[in-house]
Design a protein around this motif. Structure first.
Motif, PDB file in Angstrom:
ATOM      1  N   SER A 331       0.829  -1.213   0.000  1.00  0.00           N
ATOM      2  CA  SER A 331       0.000   0.000   0.000  1.00  0.00           C
ATOM      3  C   SER A 331       0.865   1.265   0.000  1.00  0.00           C
ATOM      4  CB  SER A 331      -0.931   0.008   1.215  1.00  0.00           C
ATOM      5  OG  SER A 331      -0.198   0.022   2.425  1.00  0.00           O
ATOM      6  N   ILE A 332       2.043   1.183   0.587  1.00  0.00           N
ATOM      7  CA  ILE A 332       2.929   2.355   0.609  1.00  0.00           C
ATOM      8  C   ILE A 332       3.538   2.574  -0.770  1.00  0.00           C
ATOM      9  CG2 ILE A 332       4.957   3.400   1.693  1.00  0.00           C
ATOM     10  CD1 ILE A 332       4.353   1.770   4.176  1.00  0.00           C
ATOM     11  N   VAL A 333       3.860   1.482  -1.478  1.00  0.00           N
ATOM     12  CA  VAL A 333       4.335   1.605  -2.861  1.00  0.00           C
ATOM     13  C   VAL A 333       3.251   2.280  -3.694  1.00  0.00           C
ATOM     14  CG1 VAL A 333       5.279   0.399  -4.854  1.00  0.00           C
ATOM     15  CG2 VAL A 333       5.655  -0.542  -2.562  1.00  0.00           C
ATOM     16  N   GLU A 334       2.012   1.827  -3.525  1.00  0.00           N
ATOM     17  CA  GLU A 334       0.889   2.411  -4.263  1.00  0.00           C
ATOM     18  C   GLU A 334       0.728   3.898  -3.936  1.00  0.00           C
ATOM     19  OE1 GLU A 334      -1.961  -1.595  -4.433  1.00  0.00           O
ATOM     20  OE2 GLU A 334      -2.134  -0.171  -2.769  1.00  0.00           O
ATOM     21  N   THR A 360       7.521 -11.612  -6.504  1.00  0.00           N
ATOM     22  CA  THR A 360       7.612 -10.167  -6.751  1.00  0.00           C
ATOM     23  C   THR A 360       6.677  -9.741  -7.871  1.00  0.00           C
ATOM     24  OG1 THR A 360       9.902 -10.086  -5.985  1.00  0.00           O
ATOM     25  CG2 THR A 360       9.171  -8.298  -7.417  1.00  0.00           C
ATOM     26  N   VAL A 361       6.684 -10.493  -8.969  1.00  0.00           N
ATOM     27  CA  VAL A 361       5.821 -10.168 -10.098  1.00  0.00           C
ATOM     28  C   VAL A 361       4.350 -10.184  -9.675  1.00  0.00           C
ATOM     29  CG1 VAL A 361       4.996 -11.006 -12.340  1.00  0.00           C
ATOM     30  CG2 VAL A 361       7.443 -10.925 -11.864  1.00  0.00           C
ATOM     31  N   LYS A 362       3.995 -11.099  -8.792  1.00  0.00           N
ATOM     32  CA  LYS A 362       2.593 -11.204  -8.356  1.00  0.00           C
ATOM     33  C   LYS A 362       2.129  -9.925  -7.675  1.00  0.00           C
ATOM     34  CE  LYS A 362      -0.643 -14.173  -5.834  1.00  0.00           C
ATOM     35  NZ  LYS A 362      -1.233 -13.119  -4.999  1.00  0.00           N
ATOM     36  N   TRP A 363       2.904  -9.433  -6.677  1.00  0.00           N
ATOM     37  CA  TRP A 363       2.429  -8.231  -5.986  1.00  0.00           C
ATOM     38  C   TRP A 363       2.527  -6.991  -6.866  1.00  0.00           C
ATOM     39  CZ3 TRP A 363       5.380  -3.955  -5.252  1.00  0.00           C
ATOM     40  CH2 TRP A 363       6.759  -4.091  -5.106  1.00  0.00           C
ATOM     41  N   VAL A 364       3.524  -6.964  -7.750  1.00  0.00           N
ATOM     42  CA  VAL A 364       3.645  -5.832  -8.675  1.00  0.00           C
ATOM     43  C   VAL A 364       2.427  -5.772  -9.589  1.00  0.00           C
ATOM     44  CG1 VAL A 364       4.897  -4.987 -10.709  1.00  0.00           C
ATOM     45  CG2 VAL A 364       6.146  -5.599  -8.629  1.00  0.00           C
ATOM     46  N   ASN A 365       2.039  -6.909 -10.153  1.00  0.00           N
ATOM     47  CA  ASN A 365       0.918  -6.943 -11.094  1.00  0.00           C
ATOM     48  C   ASN A 365      -0.425  -6.685 -10.417  1.00  0.00           C
ATOM     49  OD1 ASN A 365       2.663  -7.440 -13.185  1.00  0.00           O
ATOM     50  ND2 ASN A 365       2.239  -9.630 -13.306  1.00  0.00           N
ATOM     51  N   GLU A 366      -0.499  -6.929  -9.119  1.00  0.00           N
ATOM     52  CA  GLU A 366      -1.765  -6.738  -8.405  1.00  0.00           C
ATOM     53  C   GLU A 366      -1.874  -5.361  -7.755  1.00  0.00           C
ATOM     54  OE1 GLU A 366      -2.040  -9.998  -5.683  1.00  0.00           O
ATOM     55  OE2 GLU A 366      -2.513 -11.462  -7.264  1.00  0.00           O
ATOM     56  N   MET A 367      -0.861  -4.508  -7.910  1.00  0.00           N
ATOM     57  CA  MET A 367      -0.926  -3.172  -7.325  1.00  0.00           C
ATOM     58  C   MET A 367      -2.061  -2.355  -7.942  1.00  0.00           C
ATOM     59  SD  MET A 367       2.760  -1.465  -6.521  1.00  0.00           S
ATOM     60  CE  MET A 367       3.352  -1.480  -8.215  1.00  0.00           C
ATOM     61  N   ASN A 368      -2.626  -1.483  -7.123  1.00  0.00           N
ATOM     62  CA  ASN A 368      -3.691  -0.586  -7.566  1.00  0.00           C
ATOM     63  C   ASN A 368      -3.146   0.839  -7.596  1.00  0.00           C
ATOM     64  OD1 ASN A 368      -6.124   0.602  -8.220  1.00  0.00           O
ATOM     65  ND2 ASN A 368      -6.903   0.544  -6.117  1.00  0.00           N
ATOM     66  N   TRP A 369      -2.748   1.291  -8.775  1.00  0.00           N
ATOM     67  CA  TRP A 369      -2.239   2.647  -8.910  1.00  0.00           C
ATOM     68  C   TRP A 369      -2.677   3.219 -10.258  1.00  0.00           C
ATOM     69  CZ3 TRP A 369       2.102   3.877 -12.309  1.00  0.00           C
ATOM     70  CH2 TRP A 369       2.670   2.760 -12.937  1.00  0.00           C
ATOM     71  N   VAL A 370      -2.502   4.514 -10.421  1.00  0.00           N
ATOM     72  CA  VAL A 370      -3.075   5.202 -11.582  1.00  0.00           C
ATOM     73  C   VAL A 370      -2.555   4.658 -12.908  1.00  0.00           C
ATOM     74  CG1 VAL A 370      -3.596   7.328 -10.357  1.00  0.00           C
ATOM     75  CG2 VAL A 370      -1.320   7.029 -11.341  1.00  0.00           C
ATOM     76  N   GLY A 371      -1.364   4.071 -12.893  1.00  0.00           N
ATOM     77  CA  GLY A 371      -0.802   3.582 -14.151  1.00  0.00           C
ATOM     78  C   GLY A 371      -0.874   2.077 -14.307  1.00  0.00           C
ATOM     79  N   SER A 372      -1.668   1.399 -13.488  1.00  0.00           N
ATOM     80  CA  SER A 372      -1.703  -0.073 -13.484  1.00  0.00           C
ATOM     81  C   SER A 372      -1.948  -0.663 -14.868  1.00  0.00           C
ATOM     82  CB  SER A 372      -2.776  -0.580 -12.522  1.00  0.00           C
ATOM     83  OG  SER A 372      -2.460  -0.274 -11.197  1.00  0.00           O
TER      84      SER A 372
END
Length: 430
Positions: A331-334, A360-372
């Motif tokens: 959530s902090i990365v997001e 790592t790829v799993k959490w990166v791909n599941e992030m919720n951010w404006v550029g997802s």
């Protein structure tokens, strides 16, 4: 021997009873002023592993453990600030165990205080581009540090030119890493179906405890998952699955593991960074070459007080953060990606197990951010250096992820050519 390379060191009181140690290596690049080059602040993992020790002498500093000059040291092109963090790590220390950090936010607050004091000592670095790099648990600390620092800058409480936070083989979503172990080892042939089931079952138990908010129990179950993993794969290296390890039969491995608690195994792997089979070395920490060198050679060369003993509080650091260890910081990365201009970088060595690339790829791909969505649709480009494929990169906006070939957990050491390319892309120097 070490003294010719000291540059600048500092022991700073970041709050009552808590002292943090830093070691700055000025760049050796041919430039009129060292401040013409960026500042990299390096954070080691563990928690409890020393940046001035491991990061400096085993990964990217100017000298290796044999005091031989390192060809690919980062100080050739950058200023590098190694920080022993959290307090109690390396040459950092607390006057009483009650002053140890309990969670990642307090770690971040201590680091902001450290940086504030660093700028007071060396104000010429306030305007120098700052790139925070954290490896393993250091990545978890780095992202919250960057978050805390950004808001302190915004509020006018500190002057700093924060540009980047980079997380290398990082413990950002611990459960995604842990759940990746069984399939990763099975696909590479290190375990069979039975080993897969056993490891995966313990990983799922860890997830259940985490989901239920039983954080200390989740950490204990994670440590037990490590123990089961070591028992089944006969000693594959957690940091690079292709590193040589001493052969041990499954029967011998079981005997060795019997004499070590899951907690001691976890500490050996995460903090002491043992690269060989459990039971292969004496339990005396002084047998570790790095600890011996830091205490016998580096300590007197730096002129440190006899009251400071390198690594003597590392175990307490690891234990005290047991309730925070398995908590994610995605959530902090997001938040940084959604609300700031800070560049966020993730890099991962393909041969790392402890923070494996699939996790790592799993959490990166599941992030919720404006550029997802745009990131997901961005091309994944190869990284070619001297006509050799060294890795891959995908980027969009302020976020980029690098896959590093022929590298494990300590990617800058395993594949310095690819890491040098990443440094150039991130900092515009290298």
């Amino acid at each position: 021997m070490v003294s010719g390379n000291i540059n600048k060191i500092g022991d700073m009181l970041v709050r009552e009873g808590a002292h943090m140690f830093w070691w700055l290596h000025y760049t050796i690049a041919e430039t009129p002023n060292v401040t013409d080059r960026p500042l990299i602040l390096w954070l080691q993992g563990g928690p409890g592993s020393s940046s001035t020790g491991y990061g400096n002498f085993e990964i990217l500093g100017p000298y290796d453990l044999n005091m031989e000059k390192r060809d690919f040291t980062w100080i050739k092109t950058h200023n590098v600030l190694f920080v022993d963090n959290p307090v109690g790590t390396g040459f950092s220390y607390v006057e009483h165990i009650k002053y140890l950090t309990k969670d990642n936010k307090q770690i971040a607050e201590d680091l902001v205080e450290l940086l504030r004091g660093f700028y007071e000592a060396l104000p010429e670095f306030k305007s120098v581009p700052l790139h925070i790099f954290g490896e393993s648990y250091g990545g978890k600390m780095a992202i919250e540090f960057a978050h805390e620092l950004y808001h302190e800058i915004e509020n006018g409480n500190i002057e700093s030119n924060l540009v980047t936070v980079a997380m290398g083989d990082a413990w950002i979503s611990p459960i995604d890493s842990t759940l990746s172990w069984a399939p990763y080892l099975f696909q590479l042939g290190f375990v069979d179906e039975d080993g897969y089931e056993r490891i995966n079952n313990y990983a799922l138990r860890t997830k259940r405890a985490l989901d239920e908010g039983k954080y200390f129990q989740a950490t204990d179950l994670w440590a037990q998952t490590e123990e089961v993993l070591l028992g089944y794969n006969m000693g594959v290296d957690f940091y690079n699955v292709l590193y040589d390890t001493r052969f041990s039969s499954s029967e011998d491995n079981a005997k060795q593991l019997f004499h070590h608690s899951p907690h001691s195994i976890a500490y050996d792997v995460m903090v002491k960074r043992k690269r060989i089979n459990i039971g292969d070395e004496s339990d005396d920490e002084y047998t570790d070459p790095l600890t011996r060198m830091m205490r016998d050679e580096v300590h007197p060369a730096l002129g440190l007080s006899d009251d400071v003993k390198f690594g003597s509080q590392s175990s307490a650091v690891f234990d005290t953060l047991g309730g925070d260890f398995m908590k994610p910081v995605v959530s902090i990365v997001e938040h940084l990606l959604n609300n700031t201009s800070v560049k966020v970088v993730v890099y991962s060595g393909q041969l790392d197990l402890i923070c494996s690339t699939p996790g790592t790829v799993k959490w990166v791909n599941e992030m919720n951010w404006v550029g997802s969505k745009d990131y997901a649709n961005a091309p994944r480009d190869g990284i070619g250096i001297n006509n050799v494929l060294e890795g891959y990169v995908r980027k969009y906006g302020n976020f980029s992820m690098y896959w590093i070939n022929k590298a494990g957990h300590m990617a800058p050491f395993d594949n310095p050519r690819c890491m040098g390319y990443i440094l150039r892309q991130v900092t515009n120097f290298g």
